[in-house]
Each structure stands twice: as structure tokens, then as C-alpha cells.
Design a protein around this motif. Sequence first.
Motif, short mmCIF file in Angstrom:
data_model
loop_
_atom_site.label_atom_id
_atom_site.label_comp_id
_atom_site.label_asym_id
_atom_site.label_seq_id
_atom_site.Cartn_x
_atom_site.Cartn_y
_atom_site.Cartn_z
N UNK A 194 0.80 -1.22 0.00
CA UNK A 194 0.00 0.00 0.00
C UNK A 194 0.84 1.27 0.00
N UNK A 195 2.07 1.19 0.52
CA UNK A 195 2.91 2.40 0.61
C UNK A 195 3.80 2.60 -0.61
N UNK A 196 3.50 1.91 -1.71
CA UNK A 196 4.30 2.01 -2.92
C UNK A 196 3.40 2.42 -4.09
N UNK A 197 3.82 3.48 -4.80
CA UNK A 197 3.09 3.93 -5.99
C UNK A 197 3.72 3.35 -7.24
N UNK A 198 2.89 3.08 -8.26
CA UNK A 198 3.37 2.45 -9.48
C UNK A 198 3.16 3.36 -10.69
N UNK A 199 4.21 3.48 -11.48
CA UNK A 199 4.18 4.12 -12.78
C UNK A 199 4.37 3.01 -13.81
N UNK A 200 3.41 2.86 -14.73
CA UNK A 200 3.46 1.76 -15.70
C UNK A 200 3.72 2.32 -17.09
N UNK A 201 4.49 1.59 -17.89
CA UNK A 201 4.90 2.07 -19.20
C UNK A 201 4.00 1.56 -20.32
N UNK A 202 3.89 2.38 -21.37
CA UNK A 202 3.18 2.00 -22.59
C UNK A 202 4.06 2.29 -23.79
N UNK A 203 3.78 1.63 -24.90
CA UNK A 203 4.54 1.87 -26.13
C UNK A 203 5.61 0.81 -26.35
N UNK A 204 6.68 1.14 -27.12
CA UNK A 204 7.04 2.49 -27.55
C UNK A 204 6.34 2.99 -28.81
N UNK A 205 5.83 2.09 -29.66
CA UNK A 205 5.22 2.60 -30.88
C UNK A 205 3.82 3.13 -30.59
N UNK A 206 3.35 4.04 -31.44
CA UNK A 206 2.11 4.76 -31.17
C UNK A 206 0.90 3.83 -31.14
N UNK A 207 0.79 2.92 -32.10
CA UNK A 207 -0.38 2.05 -32.13
C UNK A 207 -0.48 1.18 -30.90
N UNK A 208 0.66 0.61 -30.48
CA UNK A 208 0.69 -0.22 -29.28
C UNK A 208 0.32 0.61 -28.05
N UNK A 209 0.86 1.83 -27.98
CA UNK A 209 0.57 2.70 -26.84
C UNK A 209 -0.91 3.05 -26.76
N UNK A 210 -1.55 3.31 -27.89
CA UNK A 210 -2.98 3.64 -27.89
C UNK A 210 -3.80 2.45 -27.41
#
Length: 314
Positions: A79-95
Amino acid sequence: MTETPRLSPEDYARSVVAVPPLALDDDGHFAADANRRVLSHIADGGISTVLYGGNANIYHFGAGLFREALEGVFAVCPENLDILFSIGPDFGKAMDQAEDLKDVGIKNALLLPMAFPSDSAGIVAGARQLAEKLGFGLVLYIKRDAYLAPEALQTLIGEGTVSYVKYAVERGDPAQDPYLDAILDAVGVDKVASGMGETPIADHIGGRGMSTFTSGAVCIAPAASNALLSLYRAGRTDEAAELAAPFLEFERHRAELGGTSVLHDSMGIAGIAECGPLTPLVTNLDDAARKTLAPVIDRLLAAESAVRDRKIAV
């Protein structure tokens, strides 16, 4: 549905940002217990934010594994840890992945860097469309020279399309970096994290005063890495340089043997958690490399124990 708070630059600056591997089982699926142990070790060392990106090999995840990992890490996260999650790198995959983030209520996303083909104007347009779809600003990962014009980055931050920056353009001498200087002049040190582990932080944190830094080694020695951040911020450079030695040794081995592979397998060598197979196109270490790394990891663990036992005053 998971509801996560939006992270601000001040939130990222609370600690080093850990960039962990992602553990898979022998069938290539999310390994809940191993990932729980990795995250618990990081949180117990005083880290407040983790970033799932390159060290987790998300570049090579298909749609199914991406959704599995996305749901899994939030299910096992302390609970005391925040998460940043990645998307991409290409535009279609990121969308497509942006839709997955919306489905589970994730409010913090980093856009992985696209090497080719991309240009500054195209990145601006793509970031705007992604931020509009997500409903919040992105963390932008800059990993090559002139990836995005500093004035364009200033505009994106001003309008809320980009909320924060991870900067990881490698230099022979980190102190000689006109592109970084231009970015910091445009958006300020509080919105930019050093993104290459401990190697450049004597300059990036101690010299330039950047917000924080991201690290893989912090997943093994979180309290010690956090102590480095505090020492450089306080101007205690001699003490910081001494504590940094095992981190820099570990980073040299990562550069030689493969950054993702070394960190992934080092979690098991350190006794924290076996992270299993890597998703191709990256491979696990051979026995010789693991044997080479063992004493390097022991020195990292010794630094961690020294900080936790207060033998190193911070």
C-alpha cells in the motif's frame, strides 16, 4: 477496478524511483509471489515509487501479457508504494495499452522512447493524442539526443500533456550535456529525473540538482540507493562517492552483460526472488555471468546492510 492517485513531481522526488524486473513463471505468465517479494523488498527500503518499463522488458510484451502484468503488479503491490506503468514504444501499441490502463483505473503512465521512426513534431502529436485518450498527462522518456525539442517539451508540460520527464541520454562525461542543459532551462529541475541509474548522479543530483533518479540496483539495495540520493542532495559528495562504489561496479557489469538480463537474474542471486525466464528478444544470463556477478551483488547487499544498521549516517 484499481484507483490510483495521480503522481506529481513532488511525489517522484520523495525517493529514488525503482525500476524493477517483472518475474514470470516457467510458462511465461505473471509470477505473483516473486513479484510480491520484489516489491516488498523495495518498499521496506524506503522507496515510494516503482516504474515498470525497460527492466521489466515491457517493450516485448504482447497484449495478453501486458494486461496480465498490469493487473498483477497492482494486486501484489504494498500500500505504501506507488506504481508508474509504461506503454509503447510505438504509437499504435501505446494507444491500445492506454485503453487497458483506463479499464483498470491506472492514472500514471510513461511513454517508452521510440528510436525509429519518430521526430520531434510527431512525438508532440502522439503525446497529445495519448494524453487525450488517457485523460491525464504522460511521463515522457527521453533516451536519445534531440528526441524532442526543449521548447516543444516546455509547451507539452505547460498544457498538461506531459507531467514529468525521465532523461537518459548517455554521455561520456555527464557534466557536458548541452541538450540536458536546454531541457532544464526550459522546464526546470523539479520536473526531470535522471534516468540512468547511479552512474551520472554525482552530476545530475549533486551538480545540477535534478529532481531524483531512477535505478535498477535500488531493487537490490533500496535503503542504500536512497541514502545516495540524500547524500548528494546534502552536498556530502565524499561520503556519497564512497557509498556509490558498489552501485557503479554493478552498473559496469550491466553495461557489459546486458542491463535487463543482469538486473532480472540478480534478484535471484541476491536471494530476493527468482524472476524466471525473460521474454525474447532478451535472454537470461549463463552460469559464468551469474558467477561473475555474485561478489558484486554481495557488495551491494553489504552497503544495504550498513545503511539499514545505521553504520552509514544519512
